[in-house]
Design an enzyme around this catalytic site. Structure first.
Site, PDB file in Angstrom:
ATOM      1  N   CYS A 130       0.830  -1.206   0.000  1.00 54.63           N
ATOM      2  CA  CYS A 130       0.000   0.000   0.000  1.00 54.63           C
ATOM      3  C   CYS A 130       0.864   1.254   0.000  1.00 54.63           C
ATOM      4  O   CYS A 130       1.428   1.618   1.036  1.00 54.63           O
ATOM      5  CB  CYS A 130      -0.912  -0.041   1.233  1.00 54.63           C
ATOM      6  SG  CYS A 130      -1.916   1.429   1.431  1.00 54.63           S
ATOM      7  N   CYS A 133      -0.395   4.083   2.213  1.00 56.20           N
ATOM      8  CA  CYS A 133      -0.105   3.870   3.635  1.00 56.20           C
ATOM      9  C   CYS A 133       1.379   4.070   3.950  1.00 56.20           C
ATOM     10  O   CYS A 133       1.733   4.709   4.936  1.00 56.20           O
ATOM     11  CB  CYS A 133      -0.455   2.438   4.056  1.00 56.20           C
ATOM     12  SG  CYS A 133      -2.013   1.826   3.430  1.00 56.20           S
ATOM     13  N   ASP A 134       2.246   3.491   3.129  1.00 51.91           N
ATOM     14  CA  ASP A 134       3.658   3.357   3.517  1.00 51.91           C
ATOM     15  C   ASP A 134       4.627   4.157   2.646  1.00 51.91           C
ATOM     16  O   ASP A 134       5.817   4.196   2.943  1.00 51.91           O
ATOM     17  CB  ASP A 134       4.067   1.874   3.455  1.00 51.91           C
ATOM     18  CG  ASP A 134       3.241   1.018   4.407  1.00 51.91           C
ATOM     19  OD1 ASP A 134       2.772   1.564   5.421  1.00 51.91           O
ATOM     20  OD2 ASP A 134       3.060  -0.175   4.129  1.00 51.91           O
TER      21      ASP A 134
HETATM   22  C1  LIG Z   1       0.762  -3.470   5.485  1.00 52.92           C
HETATM   23  C2  LIG Z   1      -0.462  -2.592   5.497  1.00 52.92           C
HETATM   24  C3  LIG Z   1      -0.335  -1.276   5.907  1.00 52.92           C
HETATM   25  C4  LIG Z   1      -1.463  -0.443   5.931  1.00 52.92           C
HETATM   26  N1  LIG Z   1      -1.295   0.827   6.391  1.00 52.92           N
HETATM   27  C5  LIG Z   1      -2.357   1.653   6.431  1.00 52.92           C
HETATM   28  C6  LIG Z   1      -2.203   2.994   6.907  1.00 52.92           C
HETATM   29  O1  LIG Z   1      -1.104   3.429   7.272  1.00 52.92           O
HETATM   30  N2  LIG Z   1      -3.330   3.781   6.923  1.00 52.92           N
HETATM   31  C7  LIG Z   1      -4.553   3.331   6.499  1.00 52.92           C
HETATM   32  O2  LIG Z   1      -5.520   4.079   6.573  1.00 52.92           O
HETATM   33  N3  LIG Z   1      -4.718   2.077   6.042  1.00 52.92           N
HETATM   34  C8  LIG Z   1      -3.660   1.234   5.998  1.00 52.92           C
HETATM   35  N4  LIG Z   1      -3.816  -0.044   5.520  1.00 52.92           N
HETATM   36  C9  LIG Z   1      -5.138  -0.445   5.028  1.00 52.92           C
HETATM   37  C10 LIG Z   1      -6.064  -0.817   6.209  1.00 52.92           C
HETATM   38  O3  LIG Z   1      -5.388  -1.790   7.017  1.00 52.92           O
HETATM   39  C11 LIG Z   1      -7.377  -1.364   5.711  1.00 52.92           C
HETATM   40  O4  LIG Z   1      -8.000  -0.441   4.848  1.00 52.92           O
HETATM   41  C12 LIG Z   1      -8.330  -1.668   6.880  1.00 52.92           C
HETATM   42  O5  LIG Z   1      -7.728  -2.581   7.770  1.00 52.92           O
HETATM   43  C13 LIG Z   1      -9.647  -2.237   6.385  1.00 52.92           C
HETATM   44  O6  LIG Z   1     -10.421  -2.586   7.486  1.00 52.92           O
HETATM   45  P1  LIG Z   1     -11.560  -3.705   7.392  1.00 52.92           P
HETATM   46  O7  LIG Z   1     -12.076  -3.839   8.767  1.00 52.92           O
HETATM   47  O8  LIG Z   1     -12.478  -3.397   6.297  1.00 52.92           O
HETATM   48  O9  LIG Z   1     -10.811  -5.039   6.931  1.00 52.92           O
HETATM   49  P2  LIG Z   1      -9.630  -5.876   7.609  1.00 52.92           P
HETATM   50  O10 LIG Z   1      -8.720  -5.028   8.364  1.00 52.92           O
HETATM   51  O11 LIG Z   1      -9.101  -6.704   6.499  1.00 52.92           O
HETATM   52  O12 LIG Z   1     -10.381  -6.824   8.651  1.00 52.92           O
HETATM   53  C14 LIG Z   1     -11.193  -7.882   8.238  1.00 52.92           C
HETATM   54  C15 LIG Z   1     -11.139  -8.981   9.278  1.00 52.92           C
HETATM   55  O13 LIG Z   1     -12.100  -9.977   8.932  1.00 52.92           O
HETATM   56  C16 LIG Z   1     -11.566 -11.254   9.225  1.00 52.92           C
HETATM   57  N5  LIG Z   1     -12.256 -12.267   8.412  1.00 52.92           N
HETATM   58  C17 LIG Z   1     -12.172 -12.442   7.073  1.00 52.92           C
HETATM   59  N6  LIG Z   1     -12.962 -13.458   6.677  1.00 52.92           N
HETATM   60  C18 LIG Z   1     -13.552 -13.944   7.809  1.00 52.92           C
HETATM   61  C19 LIG Z   1     -14.469 -15.011   8.069  1.00 52.92           C
HETATM   62  N7  LIG Z   1     -14.942 -15.770   7.071  1.00 52.92           N
HETATM   63  N8  LIG Z   1     -14.864 -15.253   9.350  1.00 52.92           N
HETATM   64  C20 LIG Z   1     -14.385 -14.479  10.371  1.00 52.92           C
HETATM   65  N9  LIG Z   1     -13.515 -13.455  10.181  1.00 52.92           N
HETATM   66  C21 LIG Z   1     -13.109 -13.192   8.914  1.00 52.92           C
HETATM   67  C22 LIG Z   1     -10.087 -11.101   8.849  1.00 52.92           C
HETATM   68  O14 LIG Z   1      -9.298 -12.084   9.502  1.00 52.92           O
HETATM   69  C23 LIG Z   1      -9.788  -9.684   9.330  1.00 52.92           C
HETATM   70  O15 LIG Z   1      -9.298  -9.667  10.637  1.00 52.92           O
HETATM   71  C24 LIG Z   1      -2.728  -0.918   5.497  1.00 52.92           C
HETATM   72  C25 LIG Z   1      -2.853  -2.233   5.066  1.00 52.92           C
HETATM   73  C26 LIG Z   1      -1.754  -3.068   5.069  1.00 52.92           C
HETATM   74  C27 LIG Z   1      -1.906  -4.512   4.627  1.00 52.92           C
END
Ligand SMILES: Cc1cc2nc3c(=O)[nH]c(=O)nc-3n(C[C@H](O)[C@H](O)[C@H](O)COP(=O)(O)OP(=O)(O)OC[C@H]3O[C@@H](n4cnc5c(N)ncnc54)[C@H](O)[C@@H]3O)c2cc1C
Length: 301
Positions: A130, A133-134
């Site tokens: 990303c 992000c980074d």
């Molecule tokens: C390395 C990295 C760095 C990042 N840095 C930044 C940053 O600096 N700033 C920023 O704004 N964004 C950053 N992001 C992006 C940010 O992390 C995501 O946009 C955010 O986490 C999305 O949130 P979410 O809750 O939609 O999904 P997620 O964080 O993906 O959470 C979804 C969760 O659902 C769980 N899950 C999936 N399927 C199932 C299932 N069938 N049953 C039960 N649980 C399940 C997963 O295990 C996960 O824990 C970064 C991403 C990465 C990978």
């Protein structure tokens, strides 16, 4: 019977839990992997309003503590399906079944990985998925972007504004992203395209030091010294189990908009797993609050 079951304990799911709890609803959060979601892979977040800098783990821990202190039940279970019974929904997991009046899907995405040895060890130590992000951590440095679609090209444009040098490595002899972005990159002095080439090795143990490149046409090998590698070869939404109940678009994202509703009444969606342009914590938490309040309204009639 819970009022609301939330699938996924990332920023979207945990924010949804917070809003639902504060509206006096009983909440069960089901998480299959890491409490906090993808952000736990981030060593440093510098773009979340109100916090100049914090690690992903720090952010996740604060959010989980906040949600638990408000009375959420959180279980480690993998959800495999949702059954619609009309006024109630059955959430099926690998361990059993749970009933709720409404369900919020907040399962996020997985970044497609290169699959090369030591990739996971180097995430946060040179490898990123990303640039938004980074990218700022690589200011003035030399980086490579892997991929040739719109995401890769957009990441390269962003990085070229702050990095000393940006290599774009693509396995095909052409880009699959928009010509407009390719033209924009061609105008930049600090961008170089490496076409028809794959990465065959990641060099470095504690942090990324370089890439071993293999030309597809003649299998010739070269080495490229880089400080960072941005892997942009696609996202895989964690939505396969919800295709019938929520409706997926051609890319596998749940077909919804800012309203966070799905095609099934009582089933809502939040965060990276829904169709959207920007996948960040701010947009995930915004969705979480919207989905929770929509679910509360649905339950209260
Ligand atoms: C390395 C990295 C760095 C990042 N840095 C930044 C940053 O600096 N700033 C920023 O704004 N964004 C950053 N992001 C992006 C940010 O992390 C995501 O946009 C955010 O986490 C999305 O949130 P979410 O809750 O939609 O999904 P997620 O964080 O993906 O959470 C979804 C969760 O659902 C769980 N899950 C999936 N399927 C199932 C299932 N069938 N049953 C039960 N649980 C399940 C997963 O295990 C996960 O824990 C970064 C991403 C990465 C990978």
């Amino acid at each position: 019977m819970h009022d609301i079951i939330i699938i996924g304990a990332g920023p979207a799911g945990l924010t949804a839990a917070l809003y639902a709890l504060r509206a006096d609803k009983s909440v069960l959060v089901l998480e299959k992997g890491t409490f906090g979601g993808q952000i736990t892979y981030s060593p440093q977040i510098e773009n979340y309003p109100g916090f100049a800098s914090m690690s992903g783990n720090e952010f996740a821990e604060k959010l989980v503590d906040q949600v638990i202190s408000q009375g959420a039940e959180i279980e480690m279970e993998t959800v495999t399906a949702i059954r619609d019974n009309g006024a109630t929904k059955t959430v099926v997991t690998e361990d059993g079944e749970h009933e709720a009046k409404a369900v919020i899907i907040a399962t996020g995405v997985k970044h497609r990985q290169t699959g090369l040895p030591n990739e996971n060890e180097l995430v946060g130590a040179g490898i990123s998925y990303c640039a938004v992000c980074d990218g700022a951590f690589f200011k003035g440095q030399t980086v490579a972007v892997l991929g040739g679609g719109n995401s890769a090209l957009q990441e390269a444009v962003l990085l070229s504004d702050t990095c000393k040098k940006v290599y774009v490595i693509q396995n095909l002899d052409y880009f699959t992203g928009e010509a407009r972005l390719v033209e924009k990159l061609k105008e930049k002095d600090n961008v170089e395209f490496i076409m028809g080439t794959v990465i065959s090795e990641l060099k470095g143990e504690k942090s990324l030091e370089g890439l071993v490149l293999k030309k597809e046409s003649d299998s010739s090998i070269t080495e490229l010294a880089v400080d960072g590698l941005f892997v942009a070869i696609g996202l895989i939404p964690n939505n396969a189990a919800f295709a019938d109940i929520a409706g997926l678009n051609e890319w596998g994202y749940i077909d919804s908009d800012e309203s966070c509703v799905t095609k099934t009444a009582g089933v809502f969606v939040a965060g990276d797993c829904r169709q959207k342009q920007i996948r960040q914590i701010t947009t995930a938490t915004a969705d979480g609050s919207i989905a929770a309040l929509a679910a509360c309204k649905y339950i209260d009639g």
